[in-house]
Design an enzyme around this catalytic site. Sequence first.
Site, PDB file in Angstrom:
ATOM      1  CB  SER A   1       9.424  -0.726  37.273  1.00 21.07           C
ATOM      2  OG  SER A   1       9.618  -2.057  36.828  1.00 21.07           O
TER       3      SER A   1
ATOM      4  CE  LYS B   1      16.115  -6.615  43.432  1.00 23.96           C
ATOM      5  NZ  LYS B   1      17.280  -6.800  42.552  1.00 23.96           N
TER       6      LYS B   1
ATOM      7  CG  ASP C   1      18.563  -9.512  40.189  1.00 21.35           C
ATOM      8  OD1 ASP C   1      17.907  -9.219  39.176  1.00 21.35           O
ATOM      9  OD2 ASP C   1      18.385  -8.958  41.292  1.00 21.35           O
TER      10      ASP C   1
HETATM   11  P1  NAP Z   1      23.915  -0.213  45.808  1.00 17.13           P
HETATM   12  O1  NAP Z   1      23.455  -1.332  46.656  1.00 17.13           O
HETATM   13  O2  NAP Z   1      23.592   1.183  46.170  1.00 17.13           O
HETATM   14  O3  NAP Z   1      25.521  -0.353  45.684  1.00 17.13           O
HETATM   15  C1  NAP Z   1      26.284   0.579  44.951  1.00 17.13           C
HETATM   16  C2  NAP Z   1      27.771   0.303  45.167  1.00 17.13           C
HETATM   17  O4  NAP Z   1      28.494   1.257  44.409  1.00 17.13           O
HETATM   18  C3  NAP Z   1      28.222   0.443  46.625  1.00 17.13           C
HETATM   19  O5  NAP Z   1      29.208  -0.519  46.890  1.00 17.13           O
HETATM   20  C4  NAP Z   1      28.821   1.842  46.658  1.00 17.13           C
HETATM   21  O6  NAP Z   1      29.895   1.981  47.550  1.00 17.13           O
HETATM   22  C5  NAP Z   1      29.405   1.952  45.257  1.00 17.13           C
HETATM   23  N1  NAP Z   1      29.509   3.346  44.840  1.00 17.13           N
HETATM   24  C6  NAP Z   1      28.476   4.213  44.670  1.00 17.13           C
HETATM   25  N2  NAP Z   1      28.976   5.418  44.275  1.00 17.13           N
HETATM   26  C7  NAP Z   1      30.322   5.296  44.260  1.00 17.13           C
HETATM   27  C8  NAP Z   1      31.376   6.187  43.932  1.00 17.13           C
HETATM   28  N3  NAP Z   1      31.152   7.446  43.562  1.00 17.13           N
HETATM   29  N4  NAP Z   1      32.649   5.703  44.016  1.00 17.13           N
HETATM   30  C9  NAP Z   1      32.901   4.431  44.378  1.00 17.13           C
HETATM   31  N5  NAP Z   1      31.929   3.551  44.692  1.00 17.13           N
HETATM   32  C10 NAP Z   1      30.657   3.968  44.616  1.00 17.13           C
HETATM   33  O7  NAP Z   1      23.390  -0.381  44.307  1.00 17.13           O
HETATM   34  P2  NAP Z   1      23.103  -1.761  43.538  1.00 17.13           P
HETATM   35  O8  NAP Z   1      21.686  -2.143  43.721  1.00 17.13           O
HETATM   36  O9  NAP Z   1      24.174  -2.716  43.895  1.00 17.13           O
HETATM   37  O10 NAP Z   1      23.230  -1.286  42.016  1.00 17.13           O
HETATM   38  C11 NAP Z   1      24.498  -0.950  41.483  1.00 17.13           C
HETATM   39  C12 NAP Z   1      24.371  -0.656  39.996  1.00 17.13           C
HETATM   40  O11 NAP Z   1      23.901  -1.810  39.304  1.00 17.13           O
HETATM   41  C13 NAP Z   1      23.370   0.459  39.683  1.00 17.13           C
HETATM   42  O12 NAP Z   1      23.874   1.207  38.606  1.00 17.13           O
HETATM   43  C14 NAP Z   1      22.129  -0.294  39.250  1.00 17.13           C
HETATM   44  O13 NAP Z   1      21.337   0.444  38.358  1.00 17.13           O
HETATM   45  C15 NAP Z   1      22.752  -1.489  38.536  1.00 17.13           C
HETATM   46  N6  NAP Z   1      21.880  -2.676  38.520  1.00 17.13           N
HETATM   47  C16 NAP Z   1      21.522  -3.167  37.297  1.00 17.13           C
HETATM   48  C17 NAP Z   1      20.726  -4.295  37.231  1.00 17.13           C
HETATM   49  C18 NAP Z   1      20.340  -4.836  35.879  1.00 17.13           C
HETATM   50  O14 NAP Z   1      19.415  -5.641  35.792  1.00 17.13           O
HETATM   51  N7  NAP Z   1      21.022  -4.434  34.833  1.00 17.13           N
HETATM   52  C19 NAP Z   1      20.305  -4.927  38.405  1.00 17.13           C
HETATM   53  C20 NAP Z   1      20.701  -4.397  39.637  1.00 17.13           C
HETATM   54  C21 NAP Z   1      21.493  -3.263  39.669  1.00 17.13           C
HETATM   55  P3  NAP Z   1      29.688   2.136  49.140  1.00 17.13           P
HETATM   56  O15 NAP Z   1      29.190   0.798  49.621  1.00 17.13           O
HETATM   57  O16 NAP Z   1      31.040   2.450  49.633  1.00 17.13           O
HETATM   58  O17 NAP Z   1      28.677   3.240  49.296  1.00 17.13           O
END
Ligand code: NAP
Length: 288
Positions: free
Chosen positions: A21, A72, A108
């Site tokens: 973190s 969360k 967020d």
């Molecule tokens: P998550 O709940 O695991 O969701 C990831 C999503 O991406 C899912 O819909 C998944 O599809 C899709 N995905 C993963 N690999 C894929 C691939 N190879 N091809 C197509 N789709 C793919 O993750 P999250 O928490 O939403 O986070 C997503 C991203 O946002 C991460 O990179 C995270 O680091 C970033 N993030 C950033 C912040 C910030 O403050 N900047 C905050 C939160 C998250 P499926 O559902 O089909 O598996």
Amino acid sequence: MTNLTGKTRLLAVIGDPIGHSLSPLMQNAALAELGLDYAYVALRIAGADLPVALDGFRAIGLYGFNVTIPHKQAVLPLLGQVSAVAEAVGAVNTVWWDGDRWCGTNTDVEGFLSPLRPLARDWSRQRAVILGNGGAARAVVAACQMLGLAETWVVGRDPERLAAFERSFADSPLRGNLHTALGSELERLLPEAGLVVNSTPIGMSPQTDASPLSEAQAALLDPAAIAYDLIYVPSPTRFLQQAAARGCTTFDGLEMLVGQGAVAQEIWTGRAPNRETMRRVLRQHLFG
Ligand code: NAP
């Protein structure tokens, strides 16, 4: 680092794992700059220990805390009050004690909106395309509704997960004009999109050559569009490079990270932290 005193108020981020973190770094830097007597620590809490941890936090007078993966959603039923936006997103990332009970919200959404709010845009005529249907996409959908976008399209790869995502917003006041689509529809959706968001991990270090858009799809981006990648390492991602080459305005995930942390800190302390300080310490830590 804050000089600890007998009156130091304790803040924390809880998750499992938690060692990665960046919140302690940016929160403590901003707290120290304001001369506030708070200290912010990272605590690894296993899922099964969440209820007892919250009781313990109350007992030791923990002032407030952030919540990250995987707690969360699980923290919601343990709170005495949950904001409407956190209810809509189905996730809480910021908690405080109001003297009587734990209260939670989701910063967020405001964090994501931080770089978009100052832009002079008529969002009511714009379409958002959100790539990915995971946890972060939920906050982005809520944010799009708060901006008043005409249409929000969530694009994923699994029809069942997409349908479940859409259903989960069915009764939400933040549902807006939400639609879901498979990637095969991107060619139709992208040319008219004013906001394109990568909420998948595609392009994240170490797969830095990957993008959620093929070169042919990226060539369909409207130069007037905003491309927003939630990823913050690398910076810029391949997706943001593609978008910048089209002339789009780009934002990376650092803005959301800083924004969600700044809003949380203001909830706890009543003082607006210096976001530039938060950005600076994060960039220094991530990129040297
Ligand atoms: P998550 O709940 O695991 O969701 C990831 C999503 O991406 C899912 O819909 C998944 O599809 C899709 N995905 C993963 N690999 C894929 C691939 N190879 N091809 C197509 N789709 C793919 O993750 P999250 O928490 O939403 O986070 C997503 C991203 O946002 C991460 O990179 C995270 O680091 C970033 N993030 C950033 C912040 C910030 O403050 N900047 C905050 C939160 C998250 P499926 O559902 O089909 O598996």
